[in-house]
Scaffold this active site. Structure first.
Site, PDB file in Angstrom:
ATOM      1  CB  SER A  63      -9.890  -5.248   6.717  1.00  0.00           C
ATOM      2  OG  SER A  63      -8.646  -4.942   5.870  1.00  0.00           O
ATOM      3  CE  LYS A  66      -7.090  -7.915   5.858  1.00  0.00           C
ATOM      4  NZ  LYS A  66      -6.484  -6.532   5.859  1.00  0.00           N
ATOM      5  CE1 TYR A 190      -5.962  -9.628   2.827  1.00  0.00           C
ATOM      6  CE2 TYR A 190      -5.295  -8.647   0.916  1.00  0.00           C
ATOM      7  CZ  TYR A 190      -5.399  -8.581   2.196  1.00  0.00           C
ATOM      8  OH  TYR A 190      -5.494  -7.272   2.971  1.00  0.00           O
ATOM      9  CE1 TYR A 242      -6.116  -3.362   9.602  1.00  0.00           C
ATOM     10  CE2 TYR A 242      -7.697  -1.340   9.346  1.00  0.00           C
ATOM     11  CZ  TYR A 242      -7.156  -2.681   8.933  1.00  0.00           C
ATOM     12  OH  TYR A 242      -7.926  -3.429   8.332  1.00  0.00           O
ATOM     13  CB  VAL A 260     -10.037   0.626   3.261  1.00  0.00           C
ATOM     14  CG1 VAL A 260      -9.120   0.771   4.138  1.00  0.00           C
ATOM     15  CG2 VAL A 260      -9.767  -0.559   2.038  1.00  0.00           C
TER      16      VAL A 260
END
Ligand code: GLN
Length: 306
Positions: A63, A66, A190, A242, A260
Protein backbone atom coordinates in the site's frame (compact mmCIF):
# COMPACT_ATOMS: atom_id res chain seq x y z
CA UNK A 1 23.10 15.57 13.04
CA UNK A 2 24.77 12.20 13.66
CA UNK A 3 22.42 10.25 11.44
CA UNK A 4 24.45 7.06 11.24
CA UNK A 5 24.91 6.84 15.00
CA UNK A 6 21.18 7.26 15.51
CA UNK A 7 20.33 4.55 12.97
CA UNK A 8 22.82 2.15 14.59
CA UNK A 9 21.23 2.77 17.98
CA UNK A 10 17.75 2.18 16.59
CA UNK A 11 18.86 -1.08 15.03
CA UNK A 12 20.25 -2.22 18.41
CA UNK A 13 17.24 -1.13 20.42
CA UNK A 14 14.69 -2.64 18.04
CA UNK A 15 16.29 -6.10 18.17
CA UNK A 16 14.06 -7.55 20.94
CA UNK A 17 10.92 -6.49 19.03
CA UNK A 18 11.81 -8.22 15.79
CA UNK A 19 9.45 -11.11 15.08
CA UNK A 20 6.68 -9.72 17.32
CA UNK A 21 3.46 -9.43 15.33
CA UNK A 22 2.28 -11.47 12.36
CA UNK A 23 3.52 -11.61 8.79
CA UNK A 24 0.72 -10.98 6.22
CA UNK A 25 -0.67 -14.30 5.08
CA UNK A 26 -3.59 -13.35 2.83
CA UNK A 27 -1.44 -14.43 -0.11
CA UNK A 28 1.17 -17.20 -0.04
CA UNK A 29 3.83 -15.01 -1.69
CA UNK A 30 3.94 -12.64 1.30
CA UNK A 31 3.65 -15.24 4.06
CA UNK A 32 7.16 -16.49 3.34
CA UNK A 33 8.85 -13.24 4.46
CA UNK A 34 11.27 -13.52 7.40
CA UNK A 35 9.40 -11.99 10.39
CA UNK A 36 12.70 -10.88 11.94
CA UNK A 37 14.04 -9.04 8.90
CA UNK A 38 14.73 -5.34 9.45
CA UNK A 39 15.97 -2.54 7.26
CA UNK A 40 15.98 1.24 7.48
CA UNK A 41 17.17 4.05 5.24
CA UNK A 42 17.22 7.82 5.56
CA UNK A 43 17.77 10.01 2.51
CA UNK A 44 18.24 13.69 3.31
CA UNK A 45 17.25 16.60 1.10
CA UNK A 46 21.01 17.10 0.59
CA UNK A 47 21.02 13.69 -1.07
CA UNK A 48 22.93 11.94 1.71
CA UNK A 49 21.99 8.32 2.41
CA UNK A 50 22.22 6.52 5.76
CA UNK A 51 21.17 2.93 6.35
CA UNK A 52 20.83 0.29 9.04
CA UNK A 53 20.10 -3.41 8.81
CA UNK A 54 19.02 -4.85 5.52
CA UNK A 55 18.29 -1.67 3.59
CA UNK A 56 19.15 -3.15 0.21
CA UNK A 57 16.84 -6.15 0.27
CA UNK A 58 13.80 -5.73 -2.00
CA UNK A 59 10.38 -6.22 -0.40
CA UNK A 60 6.78 -5.84 -1.50
CA UNK A 61 5.82 -2.19 -0.96
CA UNK A 62 2.08 -2.98 -1.16
CA UNK A 63 0.00 0.00 0.00
CA UNK A 64 2.93 2.41 0.06
CA UNK A 65 2.37 2.48 -3.71
CA UNK A 66 -0.83 4.41 -2.92
CA UNK A 67 1.35 7.49 -2.30
CA UNK A 68 2.80 7.24 -5.80
CA UNK A 69 -0.58 6.71 -7.46
CA UNK A 70 -2.09 9.61 -5.51
CA UNK A 71 0.74 11.80 -6.79
CA UNK A 72 0.00 10.79 -10.38
CA UNK A 73 -3.77 11.17 -10.02
CA UNK A 74 -3.53 14.63 -8.41
CA UNK A 75 -1.27 15.64 -11.28
CA UNK A 76 -3.96 14.57 -13.75
CA UNK A 77 -7.09 15.80 -11.95
CA UNK A 78 -6.08 18.34 -9.31
CA UNK A 79 -8.74 18.89 -6.68
CA UNK A 80 -11.40 17.31 -8.93
CA UNK A 81 -10.07 13.98 -7.69
CA UNK A 82 -11.80 14.67 -4.37
CA UNK A 83 -15.22 14.51 -6.00
CA UNK A 84 -14.78 10.75 -6.11
CA UNK A 85 -12.69 10.07 -3.03
CA UNK A 86 -12.82 11.66 0.42
CA UNK A 87 -10.13 12.88 2.77
CA UNK A 88 -11.24 11.66 6.17
CA UNK A 89 -9.82 8.79 8.21
CA UNK A 90 -12.03 5.74 7.83
CA UNK A 91 -11.73 4.25 11.32
CA UNK A 92 -12.04 0.88 9.59
CA UNK A 93 -9.75 -1.82 8.22
CA UNK A 94 -7.88 -1.08 5.00
CA UNK A 95 -10.06 -3.43 2.96
CA UNK A 96 -13.40 -2.60 4.59
CA UNK A 97 -16.52 -2.31 2.42
CA UNK A 98 -18.89 -1.27 5.18
CA UNK A 99 -18.96 2.52 4.69
CA UNK A 100 -19.18 2.40 0.92
CA UNK A 101 -22.91 1.68 0.66
CA UNK A 102 -23.91 4.36 3.15
CA UNK A 103 -21.64 6.92 1.50
CA UNK A 104 -22.76 6.51 -2.09
CA UNK A 105 -19.78 4.45 -3.20
CA UNK A 106 -17.31 7.26 -2.38
CA UNK A 107 -14.40 5.91 -0.32
CA UNK A 108 -13.30 7.82 2.76
CA UNK A 109 -9.75 8.48 1.60
CA UNK A 110 -7.19 7.54 -1.10
CA UNK A 111 -5.19 5.26 1.20
CA UNK A 112 -7.78 2.62 2.03
CA UNK A 113 -8.10 0.00 -0.70
CA UNK A 114 -11.38 1.34 -2.10
CA UNK A 115 -9.95 4.85 -2.34
CA UNK A 116 -6.75 3.63 -3.94
CA UNK A 117 -8.77 1.73 -6.53
CA UNK A 118 -10.54 5.00 -7.46
CA UNK A 119 -7.16 6.71 -7.71
CA UNK A 120 -5.89 3.98 -10.03
CA UNK A 121 -9.10 4.28 -12.08
CA UNK A 122 -8.19 7.96 -12.62
CA UNK A 123 -4.73 6.98 -13.82
CA UNK A 124 -6.25 4.50 -16.30
CA UNK A 125 -8.45 7.30 -17.66
CA UNK A 126 -5.44 9.52 -18.30
CA UNK A 127 -2.74 7.16 -19.49
CA UNK A 128 -2.63 7.06 -23.24
CA UNK A 129 -0.66 4.38 -24.96
CA UNK A 130 1.01 3.09 -21.80
CA UNK A 131 -0.79 0.73 -19.42
CA UNK A 132 -1.61 2.10 -15.95
CA UNK A 133 0.71 -0.47 -14.38
CA UNK A 134 3.62 0.64 -16.58
CA UNK A 135 3.04 4.31 -15.79
CA UNK A 136 3.19 3.58 -12.05
CA UNK A 137 6.28 1.37 -12.43
CA UNK A 138 8.02 4.09 -14.46
CA UNK A 139 7.33 6.66 -11.75
CA UNK A 140 8.69 4.33 -9.04
CA UNK A 141 11.85 3.76 -11.10
CA UNK A 142 12.33 7.43 -11.88
CA UNK A 143 11.82 8.64 -8.31
CA UNK A 144 14.02 5.96 -6.78
CA UNK A 145 16.68 6.47 -9.48
CA UNK A 146 16.72 2.70 -9.79
CA UNK A 147 16.02 0.66 -12.88
CA UNK A 148 16.10 -2.40 -10.62
CA UNK A 149 12.64 -1.62 -9.24
CA UNK A 150 10.15 -4.11 -10.66
CA UNK A 151 6.74 -5.66 -10.27
CA UNK A 152 7.07 -9.06 -8.58
CA UNK A 153 4.98 -11.16 -10.95
CA UNK A 154 4.37 -13.89 -8.41
CA UNK A 155 2.96 -11.39 -5.90
CA UNK A 156 0.87 -9.71 -8.63
CA UNK A 157 -0.59 -13.08 -9.70
CA UNK A 158 -1.27 -13.97 -6.06
CA UNK A 159 -3.02 -10.62 -5.50
CA UNK A 160 -5.27 -11.34 -8.48
CA UNK A 161 -5.94 -14.93 -7.42
CA UNK A 162 -6.84 -13.97 -3.85
CA UNK A 163 -8.23 -10.56 -4.73
CA UNK A 164 -11.92 -11.17 -4.21
CA UNK A 165 -12.27 -8.47 -1.58
CA UNK A 166 -10.65 -5.87 -3.81
CA UNK A 167 -12.73 -7.14 -6.74
CA UNK A 168 -15.87 -6.67 -4.62
CA UNK A 169 -14.86 -3.11 -3.75
CA UNK A 170 -14.20 -2.27 -7.41
CA UNK A 171 -17.47 -3.70 -8.74
CA UNK A 172 -19.44 -2.16 -5.89
CA UNK A 173 -18.03 1.29 -6.72
CA UNK A 174 -18.67 0.65 -10.41
CA UNK A 175 -22.34 0.06 -9.57
CA UNK A 176 -22.44 3.58 -8.06
CA UNK A 177 -20.76 5.04 -11.16
CA UNK A 178 -17.75 6.09 -9.09
CA UNK A 179 -15.39 3.93 -11.12
CA UNK A 180 -15.17 5.08 -14.75
CA UNK A 181 -13.23 2.23 -16.36
CA UNK A 182 -13.59 -1.52 -16.63
CA UNK A 183 -13.08 -2.82 -13.06
CA UNK A 184 -10.89 -5.68 -14.31
CA UNK A 185 -8.53 -3.25 -16.04
CA UNK A 186 -8.33 -1.08 -12.93
CA UNK A 187 -7.75 -4.10 -10.68
CA UNK A 188 -5.01 -5.41 -12.92
CA UNK A 189 -3.08 -2.13 -12.48
CA UNK A 190 -3.92 -2.06 -8.76
CA UNK A 191 -2.58 -5.58 -8.21
CA UNK A 192 0.64 -4.67 -10.04
CA UNK A 193 1.18 -1.51 -7.98
CA UNK A 194 0.76 -3.56 -4.76
CA UNK A 195 3.39 -5.99 -6.09
CA UNK A 196 6.05 -3.32 -6.66
CA UNK A 197 9.28 -4.49 -5.11
CA UNK A 198 11.70 -1.92 -3.67
CA UNK A 199 14.44 -1.68 -1.06
CA UNK A 200 14.41 0.74 1.89
CA UNK A 201 17.05 2.87 0.18
CA UNK A 202 15.05 3.04 -3.05
CA UNK A 203 11.84 3.82 -1.22
CA UNK A 204 13.31 6.63 0.87
CA UNK A 205 14.92 8.07 -2.24
CA UNK A 206 11.61 7.86 -4.08
CA UNK A 207 9.82 9.75 -1.29
CA UNK A 208 12.27 12.63 -1.19
CA UNK A 209 10.08 14.98 -3.26
CA UNK A 210 7.53 14.82 -0.42
CA UNK A 211 10.16 16.27 1.94
CA UNK A 212 11.04 19.06 -0.48
CA UNK A 213 7.80 20.73 -1.59
CA UNK A 214 7.40 18.45 -4.61
CA UNK A 215 10.83 19.04 -6.13
CA UNK A 216 13.33 16.19 -6.26
CA UNK A 217 16.22 17.99 -4.52
CA UNK A 218 18.88 15.98 -6.31
CA UNK A 219 17.65 16.12 -9.90
CA UNK A 220 15.82 19.44 -9.49
CA UNK A 221 12.76 17.97 -11.21
CA UNK A 222 9.31 19.14 -10.12
CA UNK A 223 7.47 15.89 -9.37
CA UNK A 224 4.37 17.42 -7.80
CA UNK A 225 3.19 20.92 -6.97
CA UNK A 226 3.74 22.41 -3.54
CA UNK A 227 -0.04 22.32 -2.94
CA UNK A 228 -0.30 18.65 -3.92
CA UNK A 229 2.55 17.70 -1.61
CA UNK A 230 0.80 19.48 1.26
CA UNK A 231 -2.31 17.41 0.53
CA UNK A 232 -0.41 14.13 0.25
CA UNK A 233 1.50 14.66 3.49
CA UNK A 234 -1.70 15.67 5.31
CA UNK A 235 -3.40 12.49 4.10
CA UNK A 236 -0.39 10.39 5.11
CA UNK A 237 -0.55 11.88 8.59
CA UNK A 238 -4.31 11.38 9.01
CA UNK A 239 -4.99 8.21 7.00
CA UNK A 240 -1.66 6.52 6.23
CA UNK A 241 -1.95 3.79 8.88
CA UNK A 242 -5.63 2.87 8.56
CA UNK A 243 -7.29 2.45 11.91
CA UNK A 244 -4.04 3.17 13.71
CA UNK A 245 -3.33 6.47 11.99
CA UNK A 246 -4.09 8.37 15.19
CA UNK A 247 -1.72 6.14 17.10
CA UNK A 248 1.05 6.64 14.54
CA UNK A 249 0.61 10.44 14.65
CA UNK A 250 0.58 10.26 18.45
CA UNK A 251 3.79 8.25 18.74
CA UNK A 252 5.77 9.22 15.65
CA UNK A 253 4.35 12.61 14.67
CA UNK A 254 5.29 12.39 11.00
CA UNK A 255 3.34 11.77 7.79
CA UNK A 256 3.70 8.07 7.03
CA UNK A 257 2.31 5.36 4.80
CA UNK A 258 2.45 1.67 5.59
CA UNK A 259 2.06 -1.47 3.51
CA UNK A 260 1.24 -5.05 4.50
CA UNK A 261 4.64 -6.12 3.17
CA UNK A 262 6.01 -4.53 6.37
CA UNK A 263 7.32 -1.31 4.85
CA UNK A 264 6.64 2.25 6.03
CA UNK A 265 7.61 5.48 4.28
CA UNK A 266 7.77 8.51 6.58
CA UNK A 267 8.45 12.11 5.64
CA UNK A 268 10.16 14.88 7.58
CA UNK A 269 9.29 18.00 5.58
CA UNK A 270 12.38 20.00 4.70
CA UNK A 271 14.73 17.36 6.10
CA UNK A 272 14.51 13.79 4.83
CA UNK A 273 12.49 10.76 3.80
CA UNK A 274 12.77 7.59 5.89
CA UNK A 275 11.89 4.04 4.91
CA UNK A 276 11.72 1.09 7.30
CA UNK A 277 10.90 -2.53 6.68
CA UNK A 278 10.12 -5.39 9.01
CA UNK A 279 7.48 -7.89 7.86
CA UNK A 280 5.72 -8.79 11.14
CA UNK A 281 2.60 -6.62 11.47
CA UNK A 282 0.46 -5.21 14.28
CA UNK A 283 -3.30 -5.72 14.39
CA UNK A 284 -4.03 -2.92 11.90
CA UNK A 285 -1.63 -4.41 9.33
CA UNK A 286 1.25 -1.98 9.92
CA UNK A 287 4.83 -3.10 10.58
CA UNK A 288 5.17 -3.51 14.35
CA UNK A 289 8.94 -3.11 14.61
CA UNK A 290 8.91 -0.56 11.78
CA UNK A 291 6.51 1.66 13.70
CA UNK A 292 8.62 1.38 16.85
CA UNK A 293 11.77 2.15 14.88
CA UNK A 294 10.16 5.33 13.55
CA UNK A 295 9.06 6.27 17.04
CA UNK A 296 12.67 5.92 18.20
CA UNK A 297 13.77 7.91 15.16
CA UNK A 298 11.47 10.85 15.86
CA UNK A 299 12.43 10.81 19.54
CA UNK A 300 16.18 10.63 18.98
CA UNK A 301 16.22 13.25 16.22
CA UNK A 302 13.52 15.49 17.79
CA UNK A 303 12.00 15.63 14.34
CA UNK A 304 8.47 14.90 15.55
CA UNK A 305 6.46 17.66 13.82
CA UNK A 306 4.69 18.56 17.01
N1 GLN B 1 -2.42 -5.82 -1.56
C1 GLN B 1 -3.06 -5.40 -0.36
C2 GLN B 1 -4.54 -5.36 -0.58
O1 GLN B 1 -4.96 -4.82 -1.53
C3 GLN B 1 -2.54 -4.06 0.06
C4 GLN B 1 -3.04 -3.64 1.41
C5 GLN B 1 -2.03 -2.99 2.29
O2 GLN B 1 -0.82 -2.96 2.02
N2 GLN B 1 -2.49 -2.51 3.40
O3 GLN B 1 -5.30 -5.89 0.19
Amino acid sequence: MKWQKILNEIRQEIQPELGNGKVANYIPALSEADPKAFGMAVVTTDGEIFTAGNATEPFSIQSISKVLTLTLALGFENENLFERVGREPSGSAFNSIVQLEQEGGIPRNPFINAGAIVVTDTIITHCNRQSGADLILDLARKLSCSGRVRVDDEVARSEALWGNRNRSLAYFMKSFGVLKNDPEEVLQAYFCQCALEMTCTELARAGLYLANDGVDPVSGEQVATHAHVNRINALMMTCGHYDMSGDFAFHVGLPGKSGVGGGILAIVPGVCAVAVWSPALNKAGNSLAGTLALELFSEKTSLNLF
